[in-house]
Design a protein around this motif. Structure first.
Motif, short mmCIF file in Angstrom:
data_model
loop_
_atom_site.label_atom_id
_atom_site.label_comp_id
_atom_site.label_asym_id
_atom_site.label_seq_id
_atom_site.Cartn_x
_atom_site.Cartn_y
_atom_site.Cartn_z
N ALA A 289 0.84 -1.21 0.00
CA ALA A 289 0.00 0.00 0.00
C ALA A 289 0.87 1.25 0.00
O ALA A 289 1.86 1.33 0.72
N HIS A 290 0.48 2.23 -0.83
CA HIS A 290 1.19 3.51 -0.89
C HIS A 290 0.19 4.63 -1.11
O HIS A 290 -0.76 4.48 -1.87
N GLY A 291 0.46 5.78 -0.48
CA GLY A 291 -0.46 6.90 -0.52
C GLY A 291 -0.77 7.40 -1.92
O GLY A 291 -1.90 7.79 -2.22
N ALA A 292 0.24 7.37 -2.80
CA ALA A 292 0.01 7.86 -4.17
C ALA A 292 -1.06 7.00 -4.84
O ALA A 292 -1.87 7.50 -5.63
N TYR A 293 -1.07 5.73 -4.50
CA TYR A 293 -2.02 4.82 -5.13
C TYR A 293 -3.41 4.92 -4.51
O TYR A 293 -4.41 4.64 -5.18
N ALA A 294 -3.47 5.35 -3.25
CA ALA A 294 -4.79 5.58 -2.64
C ALA A 294 -5.49 6.71 -3.38
O ALA A 294 -6.69 6.62 -3.69
N GLY A 337 4.11 8.38 3.04
CA GLY A 337 3.50 7.66 1.92
C GLY A 337 3.15 6.22 2.24
O GLY A 337 2.33 5.61 1.56
N ARG A 338 3.83 5.67 3.26
CA ARG A 338 3.53 4.27 3.61
C ARG A 338 4.02 3.97 5.02
O ARG A 338 4.80 4.75 5.60
N THR A 339 3.61 2.84 5.51
CA THR A 339 3.92 2.44 6.88
C THR A 339 5.42 2.46 7.14
O THR A 339 6.20 1.93 6.35
N ASN A 340 5.80 3.06 8.27
CA ASN A 340 7.20 3.11 8.71
C ASN A 340 8.11 3.93 7.80
O ASN A 340 9.32 3.74 7.82
N LYS A 341 7.54 4.84 7.02
CA LYS A 341 8.37 5.71 6.22
C LYS A 341 8.18 7.15 6.69
O LYS A 341 7.40 7.43 7.58
N LEU A 342 8.95 8.06 6.08
CA LEU A 342 9.01 9.43 6.60
C LEU A 342 7.97 10.35 6.00
O LEU A 342 7.50 10.14 4.88
N CYS A 346 5.09 16.01 -0.59
CA CYS A 346 4.26 15.65 -1.75
C CYS A 346 3.04 14.82 -1.34
O CYS A 346 2.02 14.83 -2.03
N TYR A 347 3.13 14.15 -0.20
CA TYR A 347 1.98 13.36 0.25
C TYR A 347 0.86 14.25 0.81
O TYR A 347 -0.23 13.75 1.10
N SER A 348 1.15 15.55 0.90
CA SER A 348 0.08 16.50 1.23
C SER A 348 -1.01 16.40 0.18
O SER A 348 -2.19 16.59 0.45
N ALA A 435 9.77 21.25 -8.91
CA ALA A 435 8.44 21.57 -9.44
C ALA A 435 7.40 20.55 -8.95
O ALA A 435 6.27 20.90 -8.62
N TYR A 436 7.80 19.29 -8.89
CA TYR A 436 6.89 18.22 -8.43
C TYR A 436 6.39 18.52 -7.01
O TYR A 436 5.19 18.53 -6.75
N HIS A 437 7.35 18.79 -6.08
CA HIS A 437 6.92 19.06 -4.71
C HIS A 437 6.18 20.39 -4.61
O HIS A 437 5.24 20.52 -3.83
C1 FPP Z 1 7.84 5.33 -3.31
O1 FPP Z 1 8.90 6.20 -3.39
C2 FPP Z 1 6.78 5.79 -4.25
C3 FPP Z 1 5.87 4.99 -4.84
C4 FPP Z 1 5.90 3.53 -4.59
C5 FPP Z 1 4.80 5.52 -5.74
C6 FPP Z 1 5.01 6.87 -6.33
C7 FPP Z 1 3.94 7.28 -7.26
C8 FPP Z 1 3.54 8.55 -7.39
C9 FPP Z 1 4.16 9.61 -6.56
C10 FPP Z 1 2.47 9.04 -8.31
C11 FPP Z 1 1.67 8.05 -9.13
C12 FPP Z 1 0.49 8.69 -9.72
C13 FPP Z 1 0.32 9.12 -10.99
C14 FPP Z 1 -0.94 9.79 -11.36
C15 FPP Z 1 1.32 8.96 -12.05
P1 FPP Z 1 9.97 6.34 -2.21
O2 FPP Z 1 10.36 5.00 -1.68
O3 FPP Z 1 11.06 7.21 -2.73
O4 FPP Z 1 9.18 7.18 -1.13
P2 FPP Z 1 8.58 6.78 0.31
O5 FPP Z 1 9.73 6.45 1.18
O6 FPP Z 1 7.93 8.05 0.75
O7 FPP Z 1 7.61 5.67 0.11
#
Ligand code: FPP
Ligand code: K
Ligand code: ZN
Length: 516
Positions: A289-294, A337-342, A346-348, A435-437
């Motif tokens: 599970a990841h926040g971007a996918y939610a 973005g996911r369990t036990n991560k920072l 961008c996850y805002s 730009a992404y953030h």
């Molecule tokens: C982990 O990165 C990130 C992902 C597994 C998914 C990222 C996907 C998106 C940001 C957008 C997808 C959506 C579209 C519309 C294209 P990481 O391991 O660097 O970050 P983390 O530690 O925060 O999980």
């Protein structure tokens, strides 16, 4: 909010008048709030005092005793953020009475205009992301209140060079069409707006290409022969609805072998398969599970049907809410973005942007949109204001929401703004802005500052355009924590561009005689 990496209950609210109140909680009454006197005065030490709830200025109230690399990294991140959250970094006059920094609007505007210039040689690795830079920069500028129509000609020219005869857009000239870059180009065209921009898209080729990506199990590949994932599901739904493409399948579509009848058939079921044991959503079935996918899951569903009906039907909403809530950390206030991560700015958007969709689907009863035409449900705030012919209703105190809007706003304004002359917004202190953030942090700020509600369910089949309406939150100075001039423009909870730009594009294509 979850504390650090453990699942903790949040601390009860109390205020820490930073710098002037070294003795900690001695001014707390039983109600957990510091005496009014201490909040507004207390400058006798020579330092300004700020109204900052303790939960944002102290370590997490509950901790897991097990020390690992992960917990050490988490502790380090908290230590990095605390001075910013406590108004203890840089010039004290940069903070308002709530200990919140003001938005460096001009610097961020300049940063985004700069990123729209020709990508320099240093960014050769980002060549395939050029459509994304267009979208991030234009969307960011729009949220900051800039008129981006001046970029129309440049965007039209750039987009033409990225389109393939086989349909869709690649990352640049002679690059394979991909759903992510196609999504970004279509949104960029919507942002600059106008017939010239809309007419860039070869909709017939786009439709054929999408049919070739549609799989027998209901999902979408991101490119021909590529991976099938939830980005594909969301990006395809956005493109189909904004361009008002026909849903019929071409005879060649792989979807026929699954017995599917159209581009949306089986898609909600495919999305359902991505919910994991944690309650969150993964990129494809049986992954993490990841926040971007939610966000992709909820956005996709919200385009397939009325979100009040399709979201609870397709997902286990209580478990999803539990997982989403655990993404917001104390004291940082931002999301991971996911369990036990920072925590990461961008996850805002990716996580924060899930809440308007979930809140909207919970705030009004899940009436059956297609059978109930007369609406006896509690009118949403914006509808009530519209009906009364008034300005948006003042929401004070702010309504109960599923996440701490204040926490997110504090993280964004205090921790995510580049504090050098560079400008732009970032992941966290110590990281460079990009730009992404900048785009996604502003988008998160926008959703924290506004309330989206769904109007009466539509009885038509046009579920792709349910009546979303928006009203500003925190119009009351004392409720706001941020300065009123730091409000950014609302952006559509699904399309992630201003609502009027999304509607204008969709209406342009709806008005066309015949499909192509
Ligand atoms: C982990 O990165 C990130 C992902 C597994 C998914 C990222 C996907 C998106 C940001 C957008 C997808 C959506 C579209 C519309 C294209 P990481 O391991 O660097 O970050 P983390 O530690 O925060 O999980
Ligand atoms: K990250
Ligand atoms: Zn990030």
């Amino acid at each position: 909010m979850a504390a650090a990496s453990s699942s903790a209950t949040p601390a009860s609210p109390s205020f820490n008048s930073n710098r002037s109140n070294e003795s900690g909680d001695s001014n707390n009454d039983d109600d957990g709030f510091v005496d009014e006197e201490i909040i507004t005065h207390g400058a006798d030490t020579g330092f300004p005092s700020f109204m900052i709830p303790d939960v944002f200025t102290q370590g997490p109230p509950v901790r897991d005793a097990l020390v690992t690399d992960t917990s050490r990294l988490q502790d380090k991140t908290v230590d990095t953020c605390l001075p910013y959250l406590s108004a203890d970094h840089g010039d004290p006059s940069a903070y308002n009475m709530h200990g919140v920094r003001s938005l460096d609007r001009e610097k961020h505007v300049r940063f985004l205009h700069g990123s729209l210039g020709r990508l320099s040689g240093r960014f050769v690795a980002a060549d395939a992301s050029r459509p994304w830079y267009l979208y991030w920069s234009l969307a960011g500028l729009a949220m900051l209140g800039e008129d981006v129509s001046g970029y129309r000609e440049a965007v039209v020219k750039t987009a033409r060079g990225m389109q393939n005869d086989e349909g869709g857009f690649g990352g640049g000239g002679r690059q394979l069409s991909h759903l992510a870059t196609t999504y970004a180009v279509v949104l960029a065209l919507a942002l600059v707006g106008g017939e010239d921009a809309y007419e860039v898209v070869d909709r017939k080729a786009m439709w054929k290409w999408l049919c070739s990506l549609k799989q027998a199990d209901g999902g979408f590949q991101v490119c021909v022969g590529g991976e099938e994932d939830i980005r594909g599901a969301y990006c395809a739904s956005v493109v189909i609805t904004l361009l008002n493409l026909p849903l019929d399948l071409t005879p060649e579509s792989p979807a026929h072998s699954g017995g599917l009848s159209d581009l949306f058939a089986g898609l909600a079921d495919w999305v359902r398969r991505c919910q994991t044991f944690e309650g969150g959503i993964s990129g494809q079935p049986m992954a993490e599970a990841h926040g971007a996918y939610a966000f992709c899951a909820l956005g996709c569903l919200a385009l397939l049907d009325d979100p009040r009906r399709i979201i609870p039907r397709s997902l286990d909403v209580p478990r999803l809410i539990s997982w989403l809530s655990a993404r917001q950390y104390a004291p940082e206030g931002g999301f991971s973005g996911r369990t036990n991560k920072l925590v990461d700015g961008c996850y805002s958007h990716w996580v924060g942007g899930c809440f308007p969709l979930i809140e909207a689907c919970l705030s009004t009863p899940a009436a059956d949109a297609r059978t109930s035409s007369n609406d006896d449900r509690k009118p949403a705030v914006a509808d009530a204001a519209a009906a009364a012919g008034t300005k948006p209703q003042l929401l004070s105190p702010a309504p109960e929401t599923l996440f701490s809007r204040e926490g997110l706003i504090r993280y964004i304004l205090c921790c995510c703004q580049d504090d050098t002359k560079r400008g732009g917004l970032r992941d966290k202190p110590g990281k460079f802005s990009d730009a992404y953030h900048t785009c996604y942090v502003l988008s998160g700020l926008s959703s924290a500052q506004h309330l989206w509600t769904l109007g009466p369910s539509s009885t038509s089949d046009d579920a792709a355009a349910p009546s979303w309406s928006v009203s500003p939150l925190y119009l009351d100075e004392d409720e706001a924590t941020f300065n009123q001039e730091d409000r950014v423009r609302p952006i559509h909870p699904v399309y992630a561009i201003p609502q009027e730009t999304a509607s204008a594009m969709r209406e342009y294509f709806l008005a066309k005689e015949g499909f192509f």
